[in-house]
Enzyme design. Structure first.
Site, PDB file in Angstrom:
ATOM      1  N   TYR A 104       9.153   3.553 -80.392  1.00 14.11           N
ATOM      2  CA  TYR A 104       8.907   2.324 -79.612  1.00 14.11           C
ATOM      3  C   TYR A 104       7.752   1.487 -80.181  1.00 14.11           C
ATOM      4  O   TYR A 104       7.958   0.391 -80.708  1.00 14.11           O
ATOM      5  CB  TYR A 104       8.666   2.717 -78.149  1.00 14.11           C
ATOM      6  CG  TYR A 104       8.200   1.609 -77.238  1.00 14.11           C
ATOM      7  CD1 TYR A 104       8.788   0.347 -77.265  1.00 14.11           C
ATOM      8  CD2 TYR A 104       7.179   1.838 -76.311  1.00 14.11           C
ATOM      9  CE1 TYR A 104       8.370  -0.661 -76.397  1.00 14.11           C
ATOM     10  CE2 TYR A 104       6.756   0.850 -75.446  1.00 14.11           C
ATOM     11  CZ  TYR A 104       7.342  -0.405 -75.496  1.00 14.11           C
ATOM     12  OH  TYR A 104       6.928  -1.385 -74.641  1.00 14.11           O
ATOM     13  N   ILE A 151       5.575  15.047 -89.950  1.00 13.70           N
ATOM     14  CA  ILE A 151       4.158  14.885 -90.323  1.00 13.70           C
ATOM     15  C   ILE A 151       3.485  16.216 -90.661  1.00 13.70           C
ATOM     16  O   ILE A 151       2.415  16.233 -91.266  1.00 13.70           O
ATOM     17  CB  ILE A 151       3.313  14.191 -89.222  1.00 13.70           C
ATOM     18  CG1 ILE A 151       3.460  14.891 -87.867  1.00 13.70           C
ATOM     19  CG2 ILE A 151       3.657  12.720 -89.109  1.00 13.70           C
ATOM     20  CD1 ILE A 151       2.398  14.485 -86.870  1.00 13.70           C
ATOM     21  N   PHE A 180       2.080   7.219 -85.398  1.00 12.70           N
ATOM     22  CA  PHE A 180       2.704   7.094 -84.065  1.00 12.70           C
ATOM     23  C   PHE A 180       3.546   8.313 -83.731  1.00 12.70           C
ATOM     24  O   PHE A 180       4.231   8.331 -82.712  1.00 12.70           O
ATOM     25  CB  PHE A 180       3.589   5.840 -84.016  1.00 12.70           C
ATOM     26  CG  PHE A 180       2.817   4.592 -84.295  1.00 12.70           C
ATOM     27  CD1 PHE A 180       2.143   3.946 -83.279  1.00 12.70           C
ATOM     28  CD2 PHE A 180       2.733   4.091 -85.579  1.00 12.70           C
ATOM     29  CE1 PHE A 180       1.393   2.805 -83.542  1.00 12.70           C
ATOM     30  CE2 PHE A 180       1.988   2.947 -85.852  1.00 12.70           C
ATOM     31  CZ  PHE A 180       1.321   2.307 -84.830  1.00 12.70           C
ATOM     32  N   TYR A 239      -1.675  16.370 -72.821  1.00  9.54           N
ATOM     33  CA  TYR A 239      -1.411  15.183 -73.646  1.00  9.54           C
ATOM     34  C   TYR A 239      -2.717  14.453 -73.970  1.00  9.54           C
ATOM     35  O   TYR A 239      -3.036  14.191 -75.139  1.00  9.54           O
ATOM     36  CB  TYR A 239      -0.437  14.238 -72.925  1.00  9.54           C
ATOM     37  CG  TYR A 239      -0.403  12.868 -73.535  1.00  9.54           C
ATOM     38  CD1 TYR A 239       0.132  12.673 -74.804  1.00  9.54           C
ATOM     39  CD2 TYR A 239      -0.935  11.759 -72.864  1.00  9.54           C
ATOM     40  CE1 TYR A 239       0.140  11.404 -75.388  1.00  9.54           C
ATOM     41  CE2 TYR A 239      -0.929  10.497 -73.437  1.00  9.54           C
ATOM     42  CZ  TYR A 239      -0.399  10.327 -74.699  1.00  9.54           C
ATOM     43  OH  TYR A 239      -0.405   9.074 -75.274  1.00  9.54           O
ATOM     44  N   LYS A 280      -5.046  13.930 -77.738  1.00 12.59           N
ATOM     45  CA  LYS A 280      -5.539  12.671 -78.308  1.00 12.59           C
ATOM     46  C   LYS A 280      -7.066  12.710 -78.442  1.00 12.59           C
ATOM     47  O   LYS A 280      -7.638  12.258 -79.432  1.00 12.59           O
ATOM     48  CB  LYS A 280      -5.101  11.489 -77.434  1.00 12.59           C
ATOM     49  CG  LYS A 280      -3.587  11.308 -77.374  1.00 12.59           C
ATOM     50  CD  LYS A 280      -3.053  10.789 -78.684  1.00 12.59           C
ATOM     51  CE  LYS A 280      -1.556  10.588 -78.682  1.00 12.59           C
ATOM     52  NZ  LYS A 280      -1.056  10.009 -79.931  1.00 12.59           N
TER      53      LYS A 280
END
Ligand code: UDP
Length: 328
Positions: free
Chosen positions: A12, A52, A73, A141, A145
């Protein structure tokens, strides 16, 4: 022309950034596993299918090409799922991202733009939230980050890896062309789900909680158009290429809307009645999340151009109708 590796570029936000990079004279090279991305979203651009965490593949790319910066992303994004399956999140969003860093350092690629999130703040102590607010994520989550932001600081210290972490508030809307947009399975985000309640006879939106400490009792969020996010990425890239120092920026409009206001806006924009029922709170939802993006505005010269909620919803609506026609 400068080559930029965009991991998760077929998703997205990534696909909107890819489009914007090309428009602004860069050459995006997309690396995507297509687990959650769509090759159709990056038509006309180079797409390498891969992961990745694949150190061999990454060093190969870095040795063959002259990559000026990596934008990442490729991460899992569902808060609820991260609580249920934390290892999935720590393995992809942290461990595999570290493999990507290992390949970058090995090949002397030392610029990185990171998709971070407002979730690093957890329950905010003050609103609007600025970058100095305490970092206290409340779910796996958000913690993934937060951890990568810390890793990046250490990599800058040890190897001179320059990074910009962009902490998004609620990404929403779609490219006005209607060619790319939000497509998650399962979809958990508010605006696409309100639209679904209009397009799908069998779907009713549940409002998660009506007893929050807000004017109408529903949560307040700061919705930011995905193309405004994309614009901030290109500005951040230009800053890093101009020898900018590592830093973090919040990205939001600085205006909050309740869930009810979003539903009313959808009704106005579409001229149709969303199907809605009230339900209990969703775990881990703070009452109010609104950004202060003053720092990005000052230092990057960023100014959202589709700040209006109606415009955001209108572009999302165009995309939803388009993909329904295409059967996506
Ligand atoms: N929300 C809702 N029903 C839904 C999905 C979301 O009421 O089916 C609410 C959610 O509780 C939050 C807001 O809409 O207050 C935005 O949620 P979203 O999942 O879009 O983004 P988040 O804030 O979790 O990043």
């Amino acid at each position: 022309m400068k080559e930029i590796l965009v991991t998760g570029g077929a998703g997205y936000i990534g696909s909107h950034v890819v489009k914007m990079l090309a428009k602004r004279g860069f050459v995006p090279i997309v690396l995507d596993s297509l687990e959650n991305g769509f090759a159709d979203f990056v038509k006309g651009h180079e797409l390498i299918m891969g992961d990745i965490g694949d150190y061999g593949l990454l060093t190969n790319i870095f040795r063959k090409r002259k990559i000026e910066c990596v934008m990442n992303f490729a991460s899992y994004i569902a808060v609820g799922e991260s609580v249920e399956f934390p290892l999935k999140y720590y393995l992809n969003n942290v461990a595999k991202t570290c493999e990507l860093f290992r390949a970058m350092i090995e090949c002397n690629v030392k610029r990185f733009i990171f998709s971070s999130t407002a979730a690093v703040y957890g329950y905010p102590t003050r609103v609007p939230i600025d970058e100095e607010s305490p970092l206290a994520p409340i779910n796996p989550y958000g913690r993934t980050k937060f951890m990568i932001e810390q890793v990046l600081r250490d990599l800058d210290e040890a190897y001179g890896m320059k990074f910009i972490a962009l902490r998004y508030f609620n990404a929403a809307g779609a490219d006005p062309s209607g060619e790319i947009g939000e497509s998650h399975t399962p979809e958990t985000h508010l605006i696409p789900l309100v639209l679904r309640s209009i397009l799908d006879d069998n779907y009713v939106l549940t409002v998660f909680g009506t007893d929050y400490n807000t004017p109408d009792g529903t949560c307040i969020r700061d919705y930011i158009h995905v193309n405004d996010l994309a614009d901030a990425h290109v500005l951040a890239l230009e800053k890093l290429l101009g020898k900018g120092e590592s830093t973090v920026y919040n990205l939001g409009n600085g205006r909050g809307f309740t869930v009810m206001e979003v539903i009313q806006t959808v009704k106005r924009v579409t001229g149709k009645e969303p199907k809605v029922t009230n339900g209990p709170r969703r775990a881990g939802d703070p009452d109010v999340l609104v950004a202060s993006s003053t720092k990005a505005m000052k230092e990057l010269g960023w100014k959202p151009s589709m700040a209006d909620l109606e415009t955001i919803v209108e572009t999302a609506w165009r995309w939803e109708k388009q993909r329904k026609r295409k059967g996506w």
